[in-house]
Design a protein around this motif. Structure first.
Motif, PDB file in Angstrom:
ATOM      1  N   VAL A  23     -10.552  33.235  -4.739  1.00  0.00           N
ATOM      2  CA  VAL A  23     -10.035  34.712  -5.380  1.00  0.00           C
ATOM      3  C   VAL A  23      -8.524  34.687  -5.011  1.00  0.00           C
ATOM      4  CG1 VAL A  23     -10.543  36.755  -5.726  1.00  0.00           C
ATOM      5  CG2 VAL A  23     -12.446  35.319  -5.766  1.00  0.00           C
ATOM      6  N   LEU A  24      -8.460  34.801  -3.661  1.00  0.00           N
ATOM      7  CA  LEU A  24      -7.102  35.314  -3.295  1.00  0.00           C
ATOM      8  C   LEU A  24      -6.146  34.370  -3.552  1.00  0.00           C
ATOM      9  CD1 LEU A  24      -8.045  36.655   0.434  1.00  0.00           C
ATOM     10  CD2 LEU A  24      -7.287  38.019  -1.599  1.00  0.00           C
ATOM     11  N   SER A  25      -6.249  33.062  -3.510  1.00  0.00           N
ATOM     12  CA  SER A  25      -5.250  32.162  -4.016  1.00  0.00           C
ATOM     13  C   SER A  25      -4.997  32.008  -5.298  1.00  0.00           C
ATOM     14  CB  SER A  25      -5.805  30.586  -3.716  1.00  0.00           C
ATOM     15  OG  SER A  25      -6.843  30.353  -4.426  1.00  0.00           O
ATOM     16  N   VAL A  26      -5.711  32.795  -6.354  1.00  0.00           N
ATOM     17  CA  VAL A  26      -5.298  33.032  -7.820  1.00  0.00           C
ATOM     18  C   VAL A  26      -4.644  34.348  -8.036  1.00  0.00           C
ATOM     19  CG1 VAL A  26      -6.290  33.104 -10.115  1.00  0.00           C
ATOM     20  CG2 VAL A  26      -7.142  31.325  -8.524  1.00  0.00           C
ATOM     21  N   TYR A  27      -5.339  35.451  -7.587  1.00  0.00           N
ATOM     22  CA  TYR A  27      -4.780  36.654  -7.831  1.00  0.00           C
ATOM     23  C   TYR A  27      -3.856  37.283  -6.780  1.00  0.00           C
ATOM     24  CZ  TYR A  27      -8.649  36.227 -11.210  1.00  0.00           C
ATOM     25  OH  TYR A  27      -9.587  35.750 -12.162  1.00  0.00           O
ATOM     26  N   PHE A  28      -3.815  36.824  -5.682  1.00  0.00           N
ATOM     27  CA  PHE A  28      -2.727  37.465  -4.837  1.00  0.00           C
ATOM     28  C   PHE A  28      -1.821  36.227  -4.315  1.00  0.00           C
ATOM     29  CE2 PHE A  28      -6.318  39.971  -4.843  1.00  0.00           C
ATOM     30  CZ  PHE A  28      -5.997  41.306  -4.855  1.00  0.00           C
ATOM     31  N   ARG A  29      -1.027  35.870  -4.901  1.00  0.00           N
ATOM     32  CA  ARG A  29       0.407  35.162  -4.786  1.00  0.00           C
ATOM     33  C   ARG A  29       1.504  35.400  -5.713  1.00  0.00           C
ATOM     34  NH1 ARG A  29       0.146  30.282  -8.033  1.00  0.00           N
ATOM     35  NH2 ARG A  29      -1.829  30.323  -9.229  1.00  0.00           N
ATOM     36  N   PRO A  30       2.643  35.007  -5.219  1.00  0.00           N
ATOM     37  CA  PRO A  30       3.896  35.473  -5.771  1.00  0.00           C
ATOM     38  C   PRO A  30       3.847  34.668  -7.377  1.00  0.00           C
ATOM     39  CG  PRO A  30       4.399  34.519  -3.805  1.00  0.00           C
ATOM     40  CD  PRO A  30       2.938  34.417  -4.059  1.00  0.00           C
ATOM     41  N   SER A  31       4.226  35.405  -8.310  1.00  0.00           N
ATOM     42  CA  SER A  31       4.278  35.000  -9.726  1.00  0.00           C
ATOM     43  C   SER A  31       5.133  33.936 -10.009  1.00  0.00           C
ATOM     44  CB  SER A  31       4.945  36.198 -10.699  1.00  0.00           C
ATOM     45  OG  SER A  31       6.363  36.543 -10.178  1.00  0.00           O
ATOM     46  N   SER A  32       6.156  33.783  -8.915  1.00  0.00           N
ATOM     47  CA  SER A  32       6.903  32.286  -8.990  1.00  0.00           C
ATOM     48  C   SER A  32       6.128  31.172  -8.581  1.00  0.00           C
ATOM     49  CB  SER A  32       8.250  32.431  -7.877  1.00  0.00           C
ATOM     50  OG  SER A  32       7.731  32.664  -6.687  1.00  0.00           O
ATOM     51  N   ALA A  33       5.088  31.162  -8.048  1.00  0.00           N
ATOM     52  CA  ALA A  33       4.136  30.013  -7.519  1.00  0.00           C
ATOM     53  C   ALA A  33       2.860  29.964  -8.739  1.00  0.00           C
ATOM     54  CB  ALA A  33       3.497  30.298  -6.405  1.00  0.00           C
ATOM     55  N   TYR A  34       3.120  30.726  -9.891  1.00  0.00           N
ATOM     56  CA  TYR A  34       2.186  30.410 -10.765  1.00  0.00           C
ATOM     57  C   TYR A  34       2.016  29.114 -11.478  1.00  0.00           C
ATOM     58  CZ  TYR A  34      -0.277  31.061 -15.402  1.00  0.00           C
ATOM     59  OH  TYR A  34      -1.029  30.807 -16.505  1.00  0.00           O
ATOM     60  N   SER A  35       0.744  28.479 -11.663  1.00  0.00           N
ATOM     61  CA  SER A  35       0.322  27.214 -12.247  1.00  0.00           C
ATOM     62  C   SER A  35      -0.642  27.187 -13.136  1.00  0.00           C
ATOM     63  CB  SER A  35       0.297  26.351 -11.201  1.00  0.00           C
ATOM     64  OG  SER A  35      -0.066  24.906 -11.715  1.00  0.00           O
ATOM     65  N   ALA A  36      -0.604  27.029 -14.550  1.00  0.00           N
ATOM     66  CA  ALA A  36      -1.944  27.206 -14.981  1.00  0.00           C
ATOM     67  C   ALA A  36      -3.010  26.217 -14.799  1.00  0.00           C
ATOM     68  CB  ALA A  36      -1.597  27.019 -16.678  1.00  0.00           C
ATOM     69  N   ARG A  37      -2.442  25.011 -14.408  1.00  0.00           N
ATOM     70  CA  ARG A  37      -3.464  24.095 -13.948  1.00  0.00           C
ATOM     71  C   ARG A  37      -4.165  24.410 -12.681  1.00  0.00           C
ATOM     72  NH1 ARG A  37      -4.193  18.551 -15.075  1.00  0.00           N
ATOM     73  NH2 ARG A  37      -2.300  18.409 -16.603  1.00  0.00           N
ATOM     74  N   TYR A  38      -3.396  24.837 -11.621  1.00  0.00           N
ATOM     75  CA  TYR A  38      -4.126  25.323 -10.444  1.00  0.00           C
ATOM     76  C   TYR A  38      -4.976  26.487 -10.769  1.00  0.00           C
ATOM     77  CZ  TYR A  38      -4.547  27.074  -5.914  1.00  0.00           C
ATOM     78  OH  TYR A  38      -5.048  27.984  -4.583  1.00  0.00           O
ATOM     79  N   ASP A  39      -4.598  27.321 -11.405  1.00  0.00           N
ATOM     80  CA  ASP A  39      -5.611  28.775 -11.635  1.00  0.00           C
ATOM     81  C   ASP A  39      -6.735  28.329 -12.301  1.00  0.00           C
ATOM     82  OD1 ASP A  39      -3.434  30.324 -10.615  1.00  0.00           O
ATOM     83  OD2 ASP A  39      -3.238  31.582 -12.386  1.00  0.00           O
ATOM     84  N   ARG A  40      -6.491  27.198 -13.262  1.00  0.00           N
ATOM     85  CA  ARG A  40      -7.953  26.834 -13.998  1.00  0.00           C
ATOM     86  C   ARG A  40      -8.928  26.144 -13.079  1.00  0.00           C
ATOM     87  NH1 ARG A  40      -5.288  24.112 -19.375  1.00  0.00           N
ATOM     88  NH2 ARG A  40      -3.752  23.761 -17.879  1.00  0.00           N
ATOM     89  N   LEU A  41      -8.359  25.145 -12.082  1.00  0.00           N
ATOM     90  CA  LEU A  41      -9.072  24.473 -11.092  1.00  0.00           C
ATOM     91  C   LEU A  41      -9.619  25.557 -10.034  1.00  0.00           C
ATOM     92  CD1 LEU A  41      -6.956  21.376 -10.459  1.00  0.00           C
ATOM     93  CD2 LEU A  41      -9.201  21.600 -11.962  1.00  0.00           C
ATOM     94  N   ALA A  42      -8.861  26.518  -9.624  1.00  0.00           N
ATOM     95  CA  ALA A  42      -9.271  27.387  -8.559  1.00  0.00           C
ATOM     96  C   ALA A  42     -10.182  28.096  -9.066  1.00  0.00           C
ATOM     97  CB  ALA A  42      -8.122  28.086  -7.920  1.00  0.00           C
ATOM     98  N   SER A  43     -10.314  28.511 -10.374  1.00  0.00           N
ATOM     99  CA  SER A  43     -11.184  29.528 -11.147  1.00  0.00           C
ATOM    100  C   SER A  43     -12.528  28.588 -11.131  1.00  0.00           C
ATOM    101  CB  SER A  43     -10.850  29.654 -12.586  1.00  0.00           C
ATOM    102  OG  SER A  43      -9.530  30.468 -12.507  1.00  0.00           O
ATOM    103  N   VAL A  44     -12.559  27.390 -11.302  1.00  0.00           N
ATOM    104  CA  VAL A  44     -13.900  26.644 -11.168  1.00  0.00           C
ATOM    105  C   VAL A  44     -14.524  26.623  -9.974  1.00  0.00           C
ATOM    106  CG1 VAL A  44     -14.805  24.108 -11.383  1.00  0.00           C
ATOM    107  CG2 VAL A  44     -13.195  24.878 -12.883  1.00  0.00           C
ATOM    108  N   VAL A  45     -13.811  26.748  -8.778  1.00  0.00           N
ATOM    109  CA  VAL A  45     -14.249  27.000  -7.500  1.00  0.00           C
ATOM    110  C   VAL A  45     -15.221  28.344  -7.339  1.00  0.00           C
ATOM    111  CG1 VAL A  45     -14.049  27.266  -5.142  1.00  0.00           C
ATOM    112  CG2 VAL A  45     -12.509  25.518  -6.510  1.00  0.00           C
ATOM    113  N   TYR A  46     -14.623  29.427  -7.792  1.00  0.00           N
ATOM    114  CA  TYR A  46     -15.207  30.760  -7.565  1.00  0.00           C
ATOM    115  C   TYR A  46     -15.901  31.264  -8.647  1.00  0.00           C
ATOM    116  CZ  TYR A  46     -11.476  33.136 -10.254  1.00  0.00           C
ATOM    117  OH  TYR A  46     -10.570  33.478 -11.375  1.00  0.00           O
TER     118      TYR A  46
END
Length: 314
Positions: free
Chosen positions: A255-278
Protein backbone atom coordinates in the motif's frame (compact mmCIF):
# COMPACT_ATOMS: atom_id res chain seq x y z
CA UNK A 1 -21.73 18.50 -10.68
CA UNK A 2 -21.54 15.12 -8.96
CA UNK A 3 -25.21 14.37 -9.73
CA UNK A 4 -24.79 15.32 -13.37
CA UNK A 5 -21.66 13.26 -13.74
CA UNK A 6 -23.08 10.19 -12.08
CA UNK A 7 -26.39 10.09 -13.91
CA UNK A 8 -25.63 11.38 -17.40
CA UNK A 9 -22.01 10.37 -18.01
CA UNK A 10 -21.26 7.54 -20.41
CA UNK A 11 -19.03 5.85 -17.86
CA UNK A 12 -15.39 4.83 -17.81
CA UNK A 13 -13.34 2.42 -19.91
CA UNK A 14 -11.25 0.11 -17.71
CA UNK A 15 -8.17 -0.85 -19.70
CA UNK A 16 -7.40 -3.71 -17.33
CA UNK A 17 -4.24 -5.21 -15.89
CA UNK A 18 -2.38 -5.53 -19.18
CA UNK A 19 -1.94 -2.96 -21.93
CA UNK A 20 -3.29 -3.75 -25.36
CA UNK A 21 -6.43 -5.40 -26.71
CA UNK A 22 -5.33 -9.05 -26.64
CA UNK A 23 -7.02 -11.58 -24.38
CA UNK A 24 -4.90 -13.41 -21.79
CA UNK A 25 -6.61 -16.75 -21.07
CA UNK A 26 -3.67 -18.20 -19.13
CA UNK A 27 -3.57 -15.20 -16.80
CA UNK A 28 -7.35 -15.49 -16.49
CA UNK A 29 -7.05 -19.10 -15.31
CA UNK A 30 -4.22 -18.18 -12.92
CA UNK A 31 -6.12 -15.32 -11.27
CA UNK A 32 -9.35 -17.32 -11.26
CA UNK A 33 -7.55 -20.09 -9.38
CA UNK A 34 -6.11 -17.60 -6.88
CA UNK A 35 -9.55 -16.03 -6.37
CA UNK A 36 -11.19 -19.41 -5.76
CA UNK A 37 -8.41 -20.26 -3.31
CA UNK A 38 -9.01 -16.91 -1.62
CA UNK A 39 -12.73 -17.55 -1.30
CA UNK A 40 -12.28 -21.08 0.05
CA UNK A 41 -9.54 -20.12 2.51
CA UNK A 42 -11.21 -17.05 3.96
CA UNK A 43 -14.69 -18.58 4.03
CA UNK A 44 -13.31 -21.64 5.83
CA UNK A 45 -11.67 -19.37 8.38
CA UNK A 46 -14.89 -17.41 8.95
CA UNK A 47 -16.91 -20.59 9.45
CA UNK A 48 -14.28 -22.17 11.72
CA UNK A 49 -14.06 -19.11 13.97
CA UNK A 50 -17.84 -18.78 14.10
CA UNK A 51 -18.69 -22.38 14.91
CA UNK A 52 -15.69 -24.02 16.58
CA UNK A 53 -15.63 -23.71 20.38
CA UNK A 54 -11.83 -23.96 20.46
CA UNK A 55 -11.48 -20.63 18.61
CA UNK A 56 -12.99 -18.28 21.17
CA UNK A 57 -9.87 -16.25 22.02
CA UNK A 58 -9.79 -12.55 21.00
CA UNK A 59 -7.11 -13.30 18.40
CA UNK A 60 -9.50 -15.59 16.52
CA UNK A 61 -12.34 -13.10 16.88
CA UNK A 62 -10.23 -10.53 15.01
CA UNK A 63 -9.05 -13.18 12.55
CA UNK A 64 -12.64 -14.08 11.67
CA UNK A 65 -13.46 -10.46 10.87
CA UNK A 66 -10.21 -10.08 8.92
CA UNK A 67 -11.08 -13.11 6.78
CA UNK A 68 -14.56 -11.72 6.09
CA UNK A 69 -13.05 -8.39 5.04
CA UNK A 70 -10.48 -10.12 2.83
CA UNK A 71 -13.20 -12.11 1.08
CA UNK A 72 -15.23 -8.97 0.35
CA UNK A 73 -12.13 -6.92 -0.48
CA UNK A 74 -11.10 -9.18 -3.34
CA UNK A 75 -14.68 -9.57 -4.58
CA UNK A 76 -14.88 -5.80 -5.16
CA UNK A 77 -12.13 -5.80 -7.81
CA UNK A 78 -11.22 -9.31 -8.99
CA UNK A 79 -14.36 -10.03 -11.09
CA UNK A 80 -13.59 -6.94 -13.20
CA UNK A 81 -9.95 -8.00 -13.39
CA UNK A 82 -10.97 -11.42 -14.71
CA UNK A 83 -13.36 -9.93 -17.25
CA UNK A 84 -10.64 -7.57 -18.47
CA UNK A 85 -8.22 -10.44 -19.05
CA UNK A 86 -10.68 -12.12 -21.43
CA UNK A 87 -12.28 -9.00 -22.93
CA UNK A 88 -9.99 -5.96 -22.55
CA UNK A 89 -11.65 -2.56 -22.43
CA UNK A 90 -14.54 -3.15 -20.03
CA UNK A 91 -17.02 -0.26 -19.68
CA UNK A 92 -18.13 0.59 -16.17
CA UNK A 93 -20.83 3.14 -15.35
CA UNK A 94 -20.22 6.21 -13.20
CA UNK A 95 -22.39 4.69 -10.48
CA UNK A 96 -20.56 1.37 -10.67
CA UNK A 97 -17.15 3.04 -10.69
CA UNK A 98 -17.71 5.13 -7.57
CA UNK A 99 -19.51 2.31 -5.77
CA UNK A 100 -16.49 0.13 -6.45
CA UNK A 101 -14.18 2.88 -5.20
CA UNK A 102 -16.23 3.32 -2.02
CA UNK A 103 -16.20 -0.34 -1.03
CA UNK A 104 -12.57 -0.82 -2.05
CA UNK A 105 -11.43 2.07 0.15
CA UNK A 106 -13.76 1.13 3.03
CA UNK A 107 -12.67 -2.50 3.10
CA UNK A 108 -8.99 -1.65 2.66
CA UNK A 109 -9.04 0.77 5.59
CA UNK A 110 -11.05 -1.69 7.68
CA UNK A 111 -8.35 -4.28 7.07
CA UNK A 112 -5.60 -1.89 8.15
CA UNK A 113 -7.38 -1.08 11.43
CA UNK A 114 -8.13 -4.74 12.09
CA UNK A 115 -4.43 -5.47 11.63
CA UNK A 116 -3.71 -2.70 14.16
CA UNK A 117 -6.21 -4.23 16.61
CA UNK A 118 -4.56 -7.62 16.17
CA UNK A 119 -1.15 -6.03 16.85
CA UNK A 120 -2.53 -4.58 20.09
CA UNK A 121 -3.89 -8.01 21.00
CA UNK A 122 -0.49 -9.63 20.42
CA UNK A 123 1.25 -6.88 22.41
CA UNK A 124 -1.03 -7.48 25.39
CA UNK A 125 -0.53 -11.26 25.11
CA UNK A 126 3.27 -10.92 25.13
CA UNK A 127 3.76 -7.93 27.45
CA UNK A 128 0.94 -8.49 29.95
CA UNK A 129 0.07 -12.21 29.81
CA UNK A 130 -1.35 -12.33 33.33
CA UNK A 131 -3.76 -9.48 32.60
CA UNK A 132 -4.66 -10.60 29.07
CA UNK A 133 -8.16 -11.80 29.93
CA UNK A 134 -8.95 -8.63 31.89
CA UNK A 135 -7.70 -6.32 29.11
CA UNK A 136 -9.01 -8.10 26.00
CA UNK A 137 -12.62 -8.47 27.13
CA UNK A 138 -15.36 -9.37 24.61
CA UNK A 139 -16.75 -5.85 24.89
CA UNK A 140 -13.40 -4.22 24.13
CA UNK A 141 -12.80 -6.54 21.18
CA UNK A 142 -16.24 -5.74 19.76
CA UNK A 143 -15.59 -2.01 20.23
CA UNK A 144 -12.28 -2.25 18.35
CA UNK A 145 -13.94 -4.07 15.44
CA UNK A 146 -16.88 -1.63 15.34
CA UNK A 147 -14.51 1.36 15.39
CA UNK A 148 -12.52 -0.17 12.51
CA UNK A 149 -15.66 -0.49 10.36
CA UNK A 150 -17.00 2.96 11.31
CA UNK A 151 -13.78 4.91 10.65
CA UNK A 152 -13.23 3.11 7.36
CA UNK A 153 -16.72 3.78 5.99
CA UNK A 154 -16.67 7.46 6.99
CA UNK A 155 -13.26 7.81 5.34
CA UNK A 156 -14.47 6.07 2.16
CA UNK A 157 -17.62 8.19 2.03
CA UNK A 158 -15.65 11.43 2.24
CA UNK A 159 -13.21 10.42 -0.48
CA UNK A 160 -15.92 9.10 -2.79
CA UNK A 161 -18.01 12.27 -2.48
CA UNK A 162 -15.01 14.51 -3.16
CA UNK A 163 -13.81 12.58 -6.20
CA UNK A 164 -17.27 12.01 -7.68
CA UNK A 165 -17.87 15.78 -7.59
CA UNK A 166 -15.12 16.33 -10.18
CA UNK A 167 -15.68 16.57 -13.92
CA UNK A 168 -14.37 13.87 -16.23
CA UNK A 169 -13.88 13.61 -19.99
CA UNK A 170 -16.17 11.45 -22.09
CA UNK A 171 -15.09 8.77 -22.58
CA UNK A 172 -12.48 8.47 -19.81
CA UNK A 173 -9.88 5.73 -20.21
CA UNK A 174 -8.78 4.28 -16.88
CA UNK A 175 -5.36 2.61 -17.03
CA UNK A 176 -6.20 0.18 -14.25
CA UNK A 177 -8.39 -2.84 -13.58
CA UNK A 178 -10.55 -0.94 -11.06
CA UNK A 179 -11.49 2.65 -10.20
CA UNK A 180 -8.57 3.62 -8.00
CA UNK A 181 -8.55 7.03 -6.27
CA UNK A 182 -5.21 8.19 -7.62
CA UNK A 183 -6.12 7.26 -11.20
CA UNK A 184 -9.51 8.97 -10.98
CA UNK A 185 -7.93 12.17 -9.67
CA UNK A 186 -5.47 12.18 -12.57
CA UNK A 187 -8.36 11.83 -15.06
CA UNK A 188 -10.40 14.77 -13.71
CA UNK A 189 -10.66 17.82 -15.97
CA UNK A 190 -11.82 20.22 -13.24
CA UNK A 191 -9.70 21.76 -10.49
CA UNK A 192 -8.63 19.04 -8.06
CA UNK A 193 -6.55 21.12 -5.64
CA UNK A 194 -9.22 21.37 -2.93
CA UNK A 195 -10.10 17.68 -3.21
CA UNK A 196 -6.45 16.65 -3.17
CA UNK A 197 -5.72 18.80 -0.10
CA UNK A 198 -8.64 17.32 1.83
CA UNK A 199 -7.92 13.79 0.71
CA UNK A 200 -4.21 14.07 1.48
CA UNK A 201 -4.61 15.62 4.94
CA UNK A 202 -7.46 13.40 6.12
CA UNK A 203 -6.25 10.34 4.26
CA UNK A 204 -2.72 10.65 5.61
CA UNK A 205 -4.04 10.66 9.17
CA UNK A 206 -6.45 7.76 8.63
CA UNK A 207 -4.02 5.56 6.71
CA UNK A 208 -0.91 6.18 8.84
CA UNK A 209 -2.69 5.85 12.20
CA UNK A 210 -2.99 2.03 12.03
CA UNK A 211 0.60 1.78 10.80
CA UNK A 212 1.72 3.86 13.80
CA UNK A 213 -0.32 1.67 16.15
CA UNK A 214 1.22 -1.46 14.65
CA UNK A 215 4.72 0.00 15.03
CA UNK A 216 4.13 0.93 18.67
CA UNK A 217 2.70 -2.50 19.44
CA UNK A 218 5.70 -4.28 17.94
CA UNK A 219 8.10 -1.91 19.68
CA UNK A 220 6.59 -3.06 23.00
CA UNK A 221 6.72 -6.68 21.86
CA UNK A 222 10.38 -6.37 20.86
CA UNK A 223 11.26 -4.77 24.19
CA UNK A 224 9.46 -7.57 26.05
CA UNK A 225 11.11 -10.30 23.98
CA UNK A 226 14.59 -8.84 24.48
CA UNK A 227 13.92 -8.80 28.21
CA UNK A 228 13.48 -12.58 28.25
CA UNK A 229 16.79 -14.20 29.20
CA UNK A 230 16.18 -17.73 27.93
CA UNK A 231 16.51 -18.17 24.16
CA UNK A 232 13.62 -20.61 24.14
CA UNK A 233 11.43 -18.12 25.94
CA UNK A 234 12.29 -15.43 23.41
CA UNK A 235 11.35 -17.71 20.54
CA UNK A 236 8.04 -18.69 22.12
CA UNK A 237 7.18 -15.05 22.81
CA UNK A 238 7.97 -13.90 19.31
CA UNK A 239 6.37 -16.90 17.57
CA UNK A 240 2.95 -15.78 18.86
CA UNK A 241 3.05 -12.79 16.52
CA UNK A 242 5.33 -13.97 13.68
CA UNK A 243 2.47 -14.78 11.27
CA UNK A 244 0.81 -11.44 11.95
CA UNK A 245 4.06 -9.59 11.29
CA UNK A 246 4.34 -11.25 7.86
CA UNK A 247 0.78 -10.22 6.95
CA UNK A 248 1.31 -6.64 8.16
CA UNK A 249 4.53 -6.30 6.17
CA UNK A 250 2.94 -7.56 2.95
CA UNK A 251 -0.15 -5.36 3.24
CA UNK A 252 1.34 -2.07 4.39
CA UNK A 253 4.45 -2.47 2.25
CA UNK A 254 2.46 -2.76 -0.99
CA UNK A 255 0.00 0.00 0.00
CA UNK A 256 2.74 2.48 0.93
CA UNK A 257 4.62 1.75 -2.30
CA UNK A 258 1.55 2.82 -4.32
CA UNK A 259 -0.01 5.70 -2.37
CA UNK A 260 2.98 7.28 -0.60
CA UNK A 261 5.62 7.98 -3.19
CA UNK A 262 6.54 11.03 -5.32
CA UNK A 263 4.28 11.76 -8.28
CA UNK A 264 7.40 11.85 -10.46
CA UNK A 265 7.84 8.15 -9.74
CA UNK A 266 4.33 7.29 -10.96
CA UNK A 267 4.06 4.23 -13.20
CA UNK A 268 0.72 2.85 -14.33
CA UNK A 269 2.18 -0.62 -14.86
CA UNK A 270 3.81 -0.69 -11.41
CA UNK A 271 0.64 0.56 -9.71
CA UNK A 272 -1.42 -2.17 -11.30
CA UNK A 273 1.03 -4.91 -10.33
CA UNK A 274 1.37 -3.58 -6.77
CA UNK A 275 -2.41 -3.37 -6.52
CA UNK A 276 -2.60 -7.08 -7.32
CA UNK A 277 -0.40 -7.75 -4.28
CA UNK A 278 -2.53 -5.95 -1.69
CA UNK A 279 -5.91 -6.51 -3.40
CA UNK A 280 -5.54 -10.22 -4.20
CA UNK A 281 -2.30 -11.88 -3.12
CA UNK A 282 -2.19 -10.71 0.50
CA UNK A 283 -5.89 -11.46 1.23
CA UNK A 284 -5.39 -14.91 -0.27
CA UNK A 285 -2.30 -15.67 1.80
CA UNK A 286 -3.73 -14.42 5.10
CA UNK A 287 -5.74 -17.52 6.13
CA UNK A 288 -2.89 -19.85 5.17
CA UNK A 289 -0.23 -17.78 6.95
CA UNK A 290 -2.27 -17.68 10.15
CA UNK A 291 -3.10 -21.38 10.08
CA UNK A 292 0.32 -22.67 8.97
CA UNK A 293 1.81 -22.92 12.48
CA UNK A 294 -1.38 -22.62 14.51
CA UNK A 295 -2.51 -25.93 15.95
CA UNK A 296 -5.88 -24.59 17.10
CA UNK A 297 -6.81 -23.29 13.64
CA UNK A 298 -5.58 -26.43 11.87
CA UNK A 299 -7.49 -28.58 14.34
CA UNK A 300 -10.69 -26.56 13.83
CA UNK A 301 -10.40 -26.81 10.04
CA UNK A 302 -9.81 -30.56 10.23
CA UNK A 303 -12.83 -31.00 12.49
CA UNK A 304 -14.90 -28.93 10.09
CA UNK A 305 -13.82 -31.14 7.20
CA UNK A 306 -14.50 -34.30 9.20
CA UNK A 307 -10.84 -35.24 9.51
CA UNK A 308 -9.37 -36.76 12.65
CA UNK A 309 -6.76 -34.54 14.21
CA UNK A 310 -3.29 -35.96 14.56
CA UNK A 311 -2.34 -36.96 18.12
CA UNK A 312 0.48 -34.40 18.35
CA UNK A 313 -2.00 -31.57 17.71
CA UNK A 314 -4.28 -32.47 20.60
Amino acid sequence: MALVNLTSGPGFLLLGLMDGTDAHPLLFLLFLGVYVLNALGNLSMVVAVRWDAALRAPMYYFLGHLSLVDLCFTTVTVPRLLMGLLCPGQVISFQGCFAQMYFFVALGITESYLLAAMSYDRAVAVCRPLHYGAVMTPGRCAALVAASWAVAHLHALLHTLLISALAYPAPARVRHFFCDMTVMLSLATSDTSAAQAAIFSEGLAVVLTPLLLVSLSYAHILAAVLGVRAAGGRWRAFSTCGAHLVVVSLFFGSVLSVYFRPSSAYSARYDRLASVVYALVTPTLNPFIYSLRNKEVKGALKRGLGWKAAPQEL
